[in-house]
Write an enzyme that holds these catalytic residues in place. Structure first.
Site, PDB file in Angstrom:
ATOM      1  N   CYS A 124      30.168  -7.107  73.326  1.00 39.59           N
ATOM      2  CA  CYS A 124      31.200  -7.150  74.368  1.00 39.59           C
ATOM      3  C   CYS A 124      31.562  -8.601  74.698  1.00 39.59           C
ATOM      4  O   CYS A 124      32.733  -8.967  74.762  1.00 39.59           O
ATOM      5  CB  CYS A 124      30.702  -6.401  75.610  1.00 39.59           C
ATOM      6  N   CYS A 125      30.533  -9.459  74.882  1.00 37.85           N
ATOM      7  CA  CYS A 125      30.797 -10.874  75.176  1.00 37.85           C
ATOM      8  C   CYS A 125      31.498 -11.554  73.999  1.00 37.85           C
ATOM      9  O   CYS A 125      32.357 -12.414  74.195  1.00 37.85           O
ATOM     10  CB  CYS A 125      29.494 -11.608  75.476  1.00 37.85           C
ATOM     11  N   CYS A 207      30.829 -11.185  84.873  1.00 35.35           N
ATOM     12  CA  CYS A 207      31.613  -9.958  84.973  1.00 35.35           C
ATOM     13  C   CYS A 207      30.972  -8.993  85.972  1.00 35.35           C
ATOM     14  O   CYS A 207      29.767  -9.041  86.236  1.00 35.35           O
ATOM     15  CB  CYS A 207      31.729  -9.315  83.603  1.00 35.35           C
ATOM     16  N   CYS A 212      25.778  -6.755  84.090  1.00 31.84           N
ATOM     17  CA  CYS A 212      26.149  -8.129  83.713  1.00 31.84           C
ATOM     18  C   CYS A 212      25.885  -9.142  84.827  1.00 31.84           C
ATOM     19  O   CYS A 212      25.537 -10.288  84.550  1.00 31.84           O
ATOM     20  CB  CYS A 212      27.614  -8.191  83.317  1.00 31.84           C
ATOM     21  N   CYS A 235      26.154 -15.677  77.381  1.00 29.53           N
ATOM     22  CA  CYS A 235      27.210 -14.818  76.849  1.00 29.53           C
ATOM     23  C   CYS A 235      27.526 -15.165  75.394  1.00 29.53           C
ATOM     24  O   CYS A 235      28.117 -14.373  74.678  1.00 29.53           O
ATOM     25  CB  CYS A 235      28.463 -14.923  77.687  1.00 29.53           C
TER      26      CYS A 235
HETATM   27  S1  SF4 Z   1      29.604 -10.343  80.777  1.00 28.23           S
HETATM   28 FE1  SF4 Z   1      29.451  -8.096  80.494  1.00 28.23          FE
HETATM   29  S2  SF4 Z   1      31.544  -7.209  80.735  1.00 28.23           S
HETATM   30 FE2  SF4 Z   1      31.691  -9.481  80.534  1.00 28.23          FE
HETATM   31  S3  SF4 Z   1      32.165  -9.796  78.401  1.00 28.23           S
HETATM   32 FE3  SF4 Z   1      29.912  -9.995  78.604  1.00 28.23          FE
HETATM   33  S4  SF4 Z   1      29.036  -7.908  78.319  1.00 28.23           S
HETATM   34 FE4  SF4 Z   1      31.293  -7.708  78.567  1.00 28.23          FE
END
Ligand code: SF4
Length: 239
Positions: A124-125, A207, A212, A235
């Site tokens: 996701c990051c 986030c 997170c 991240c």
């Molecule tokens: S902090 Fe969490 S929601 Fe944001 S990009 Fe990374 S995994 Fe995704």
């Protein structure tokens, strides 16, 4: 004020510049480090900000008024963070640039399934932070960040200036040697904008999903509320 000029440096020259500056500026003040960066790179210098506070954006704007301040809008931010970004853009002599991922959250959910941040936060990051930043930094030779050595054990050896070989850019951490007390003093002396969540138990703001970013507990380091329990500490943009 995005940069359209060609780089004056080859990657090898940037690497050599960074090595020299790391030695010469290790004991320099944050202001001296930012002045060196502004004089060396001009408009090919940017700052990244998570909009937790405007400390580095302020430092950078005093060295280079109108400097580009890059904000990664993951689509998952707290409204307070977006509000802080808007306040920085409206009140400071900087040029805020918002970078977005290639996919909206809905498009990502459709391809990878919902709540990817709970199941695979690294991916996701990568999709929502690392790739957009790599794209956004293409027109710069150098970028400054707010990394500090006292934030967490993994940041304890952060150099004030380093060469980032993956991006072939110089990476500058002007407040690497600052403590939280130094930050607080700078904020008080300069009326620096702060994300309101800092007054609500959050010490490091990313986030909004609970997996997170969560509030920190008494005695925890500032970044312990990030991806708590997931075995993840960064991240990926600083790795
Ligand atoms: S902090 Fe969490 S929601 Fe944001 S990009 Fe990374 S995994 Fe995704």
């Amino acid at each position: 004020m995005t940069t359209e000029t060609e780089s004056a440096y080859t990657p090898a020259q940037l690497e050599a510049l960074a090595a020299d500056a790391a030695r010469e500026l290790e004991e320099a003040s944050a202001q001296e480090i930012m002045r060196w960066a502004a004089e060396t790179f001009g408009r090919r210098l940017a700052v990244t900000s998570s909009m937790e506070d405007a400390v580095v954006a302020h430092l950078a704007s005093t060295a280079l008024p109108g400097i580009d301040v890059i904000f990664l809008d993951t689509g998952y931010h707290f409204v307070e963070t977006i509000g802080t970004r808007d306040a920085v853009a409206a009140t400071m002599p900087v040029n805020v640039i918002t970078l977005t991922p290639r996919q909206s959250v809905a498009e990502q959910d459709a391809e990878y399934g919902p709540r990817l941040h709970d199941r695979d936060p690294d991916l996701c990051c990568k999709l929502r932070k690392v790739e957009p930043l790599n794209r956004g930094l293409a027109g710069y030779d150098a970028w400054a960040t707010g990394l500090r050595r006292d934030e967490s054990p993994t940041r304890a050896n952060t150099p004030v200036v380093a060469y980032d070989p993956k991006r072939q850019k110089v990476k500058i951490a002007p407040i690497a040697r600052w403590t939280q007390e130094d930050v607080d003093a700078y904020v008080a002396a300069n009326g620096i904008l702060l994300n309101p969540l800092l007054f609500d138990g959050y010490a490091s703001i990313g986030c909004s999903p609970e997996s997170c970013t969560r509030r920190v507990l008494e005695g925890e380091d500032a970044r312990s509320g990030r991806w708590a329990g997931a075995g993840k500490t960064e991240c990926g943009i600083h790795l």
